[in-house]
Scaffold this active site. Structure first.
Site, PDB file in Angstrom:
ATOM      1  N   ASP A 186      -9.077   2.904  -3.160  1.00 60.91           N
ATOM      2  CA  ASP A 186      -8.470   3.437  -1.939  1.00 60.91           C
ATOM      3  C   ASP A 186      -8.456   4.965  -1.918  1.00 60.91           C
ATOM      4  OD1 ASP A 186      -7.092   3.150   0.570  1.00 60.91           O
ATOM      5  OD2 ASP A 186      -5.394   4.024  -0.464  1.00 60.91           O
ATOM      6  N   ASN A 214      -5.856   8.809   7.574  1.00 64.54           N
ATOM      7  CA  ASN A 214      -7.114   8.090   7.390  1.00 64.54           C
ATOM      8  C   ASN A 214      -6.832   6.614   7.100  1.00 64.54           C
ATOM      9  OD1 ASN A 214      -9.865   7.789   7.222  1.00 64.54           O
ATOM     10  ND2 ASN A 214      -9.971   8.278   5.036  1.00 64.54           N
ATOM     11  N   LEU A 243       2.123   6.704  -4.871  1.00 63.72           N
ATOM     12  CA  LEU A 243       3.255   7.275  -5.618  1.00 63.72           C
ATOM     13  C   LEU A 243       2.919   8.633  -6.228  1.00 63.72           C
ATOM     14  CD1 LEU A 243       4.810   4.165  -7.419  1.00 63.72           C
ATOM     15  CD2 LEU A 243       5.744   5.436  -5.482  1.00 63.72           C
ATOM     16  N   HIS A 289       2.546  14.214   1.349  1.00 64.30           N
ATOM     17  CA  HIS A 289       1.928  15.524   1.096  1.00 64.30           C
ATOM     18  C   HIS A 289       2.988  16.579   1.357  1.00 64.30           C
ATOM     19  CE1 HIS A 289      -2.088  13.782   0.880  1.00 64.30           C
ATOM     20  NE2 HIS A 289      -1.867  13.150   2.025  1.00 64.30           N
ATOM     21  N   HIS A 325       0.842  -1.212   0.000  1.00 59.64           N
ATOM     22  CA  HIS A 325       0.000   0.000   0.000  1.00 59.64           C
ATOM     23  C   HIS A 325       0.871   1.254   0.000  1.00 59.64           C
ATOM     24  CE1 HIS A 325      -3.995   1.850   1.637  1.00 59.64           C
ATOM     25  NE2 HIS A 325      -3.275   2.783   1.062  1.00 59.64           N
ATOM     26  N   ASP A 357       1.240   2.385   3.937  1.00 61.05           N
ATOM     27  CA  ASP A 357       0.302   3.427   3.505  1.00 61.05           C
ATOM     28  C   ASP A 357       1.046   4.751   3.316  1.00 61.05           C
ATOM     29  OD1 ASP A 357      -1.929   4.860   2.769  1.00 61.05           O
ATOM     30  OD2 ASP A 357      -2.892   4.798   4.729  1.00 61.05           O
TER      31      ASP A 357
HETATM   32  N1  LIG Z   1      -4.145   7.136   4.265  1.00 61.04           N
HETATM   33  C1  LIG Z   1      -4.291   8.425   4.128  1.00 61.04           C
HETATM   34  O1  LIG Z   1      -4.394   9.131   5.115  1.00 61.04           O
HETATM   35  N2  LIG Z   1      -4.259   9.009   2.912  1.00 61.04           N
HETATM   36  C2  LIG Z   1      -4.183   8.347   1.647  1.00 61.04           C
HETATM   37  C3  LIG Z   1      -5.461   7.693   1.234  1.00 61.04           C
HETATM   38  C4  LIG Z   1      -5.720   6.336   1.846  1.00 61.04           C
HETATM   39  O2  LIG Z   1      -4.812   5.465   1.909  1.00 61.04           O
HETATM   40  O3  LIG Z   1      -6.860   6.061   2.239  1.00 61.04           O
HETATM   41  C5  LIG Z   1      -3.752   9.382   0.612  1.00 61.04           C
HETATM   42  O4  LIG Z   1      -3.856   9.107  -0.587  1.00 61.04           O
HETATM   43  O5  LIG Z   1      -3.254  10.442   0.997  1.00 61.04           O
HETATM   44 ZN   LIG Z   2      -7.056   3.984   2.280  1.00 58.78          ZN
END
Ligand SMILES: NC(=O)N[C@@H](CC(=O)O)C(=O)O
Ligand SMILES: [Zn+2]
Length: 426
Positions: free
Chosen positions: A152, A278, A63, A309, A60, A305
């Site tokens: 996702d 999230n 990119l 940002h 997960h 994950d």
């Molecule tokens: N996990 C997150 O907090 N953000 C993810 C989205 C996701 O994985 O649900 C994203 O794309 O920024």
């Molecule tokens: Zn997610």
């Protein structure tokens, strides 16, 4: 002439045993494994004092390319993967545009291959534009190289659409990868619903927003016989539902992130938007349940994950800033330090959950070190402590709540298909 990697403790997640061995690499493959291999005709790389694990595999990763290259690119994301010891990653389709066509699947794979830092397996969207309405062309997406399907970033709100997706994915023997979120329950929340959200007077995200979707989707997986994979599981009740579903022989697998294993929503009090993710960081009971779930096999694997940002985006604050943490460059040392060094988990088991299990459940190569297998491995240093220094990240993202933590187990050298793709300069 091959490359002889000498004297590391080679960690075997399959047998649960580790010993000092030499690895001879020829081309992209491991040609020989043994004690005191003959050196004369080879380039010798001294790995004494280090531990070698199969290349880590992250199911997960975000990119951000195409379209959000100010946050990350395929190049910087795969460089971050290599620096974190990952040789294969699965990337999520919530880019701009959404990866809902075979052209974008091909673009991502070929771009990643051109750089060569890590192998990228795209996960394609379940529905066109991830709008939750019309299924994408699963067959064409699989042919282009998609390893599964996910919307996702958003949950699939319609049970009918999810059931149709499971039926279609089952025919292709690929998983549906679930971001479990009922939007009527998560609403405009920015953190876990609980005491801390009340204290800060900000809208909360209920645990049930996640758990009801997990419950719905294991029921649909049971009825259809499809493989459903649960992303970034966070509430205690969700772990219980998955445990129960496994007892009922539902084909369900699940991942858990380092942040849900290590942090709670208390951290929002001090870090604000830097602790916004999230699903949200939850309560201590939820965190402890995730750890128990990982230890008893209810949760099969670790996912970072990795969600980069920019600083400006995060600076919009807790209520309006984006959700997400970067994770590729800190996840192994975090879990090594928290669980292996403290004696809760063996190094072999951690290697299993960060490499062998994702390979097995997503039908990927690798996940073990064996003669005739791909030369994908990472040498880590468990003897020295180092600070999480975001200034040294390969990722464009610096958004981690683990900034400045002192950790053991940082990767020193990553080998991808026989090539050195990361070497710690220190
Ligand atoms: N996990 C997150 O907090 N953000 C993810 C989205 C996701 O994985 O649900 C994203 O794309 O920024
Ligand atoms: Zn997610």
């Amino acid at each position: 002439m091959g490359r002889l990697f000498q004297g590391a403790v080679v960690v075997d997640p399959m047998t649960g045993q580790s010993r000092v061995l030499d690895l001879l690499v020829e081309g992209q493959m491991i040609a020989q494994i043994g004690v005191d291999l003959e050196t004369s005709s080879h380039e010798v790389i001294d790995l004494r004092g280090l531990h070698v694990l199969p290349g880590l595999i992250d199911p997960h990763v975000h990119l951000r390319e195409p379209g959000q290259t100010h946050k990350e690119t395929i190049e910087t994301g795969t460089m971050a993967a290599a620096a974190g010891g990952f040789t294969q990653i699965c990337c999520m389709p919530n880019t701009s545009p959404i990866v809902d066509s075979s052209e974008w699947v091909t673009f991502i794979r070929t771009t990643a291959d051109r750089f060569g830092y890590a192998t990228v397996h795209p996960i394609a969207a379940i529905t066109k534009g991830s709008k939750g309405e019309e299924l994408t062309d699963f067959d064409a997406l699989k042919k282009a190289g998609a390893v599964g399907f996910s919307d996702d970033g958003r949950g699939v709100q319609s049970a009918r659409v999810m059931r149709d997706a499971l039926m279609a994915a089952k025919l292709l023997d690929l998983p549906i990868i679930v971001h479990a979120e009922d939007e009527t329950l998560s609403g405009a929340g920015c953190m876990n619903a609980g005491d801390v959200a009340q204290q800060l007077q900000v809208p909360g995200i209920l645990s049930s927003a996640e758990t009801v979707m997990i419950a719905r989707d294991v029921i649909l997986a049971q009825e259809t016989g499809a493989h459903v994979h649960m992303c970034h599981v966070s509430p205690e009740a969700a772990v219980s539902v998955i445990r129960y579903a496994k007892q009922q022989h539902v084909h369900v697998t699940a991942e858990v992130t380092p942040h849900h294993l290590l942090l709670t929503d208390e951290l929002v009090l001090t870090l604000g938007a830097q602790a916004k993710v999230n699903p949200p960081l939850r309560s201590e009971a939820d965190r402890a349940a995730c750890v128990r779930g990982l230890l008893d096999g209810t949760l099969d694997m670790v996912a970072t994950d990795h969600a980069p940002h920019t600083e400006e985006e995060k600076a919009r604050g807790l209520v309006s800033g984006p959700f997400g943490f970067v994770g590729l460059e800190v996840s192994f040392p975090l879990l090594y330090t928290a669980f292996v060094k403290s004696g809760i988990l063996s190094l072999e088991k951690l290697a299993y959950m960060m490499s062998t299990a994702p390979a097995k459940h997503f039908h990927l190569p690798g996940g073990r070190i064996e003669v005739g297998g791909l030369a994908d491995f990472v040498a880590v240093d468990i003897a020295h402590e180092r600070r999480v220094d975001v200034a040294r990240f390969r990722s464009k993202g610096r958004n981690t709540p683990f900034v400045n933590r002192m950790l053991y187990g940082f990767p020193v050298m990553t080998i991808h298909r026989g090539q050195t793709v990361f070497l710690d300069a220190q």
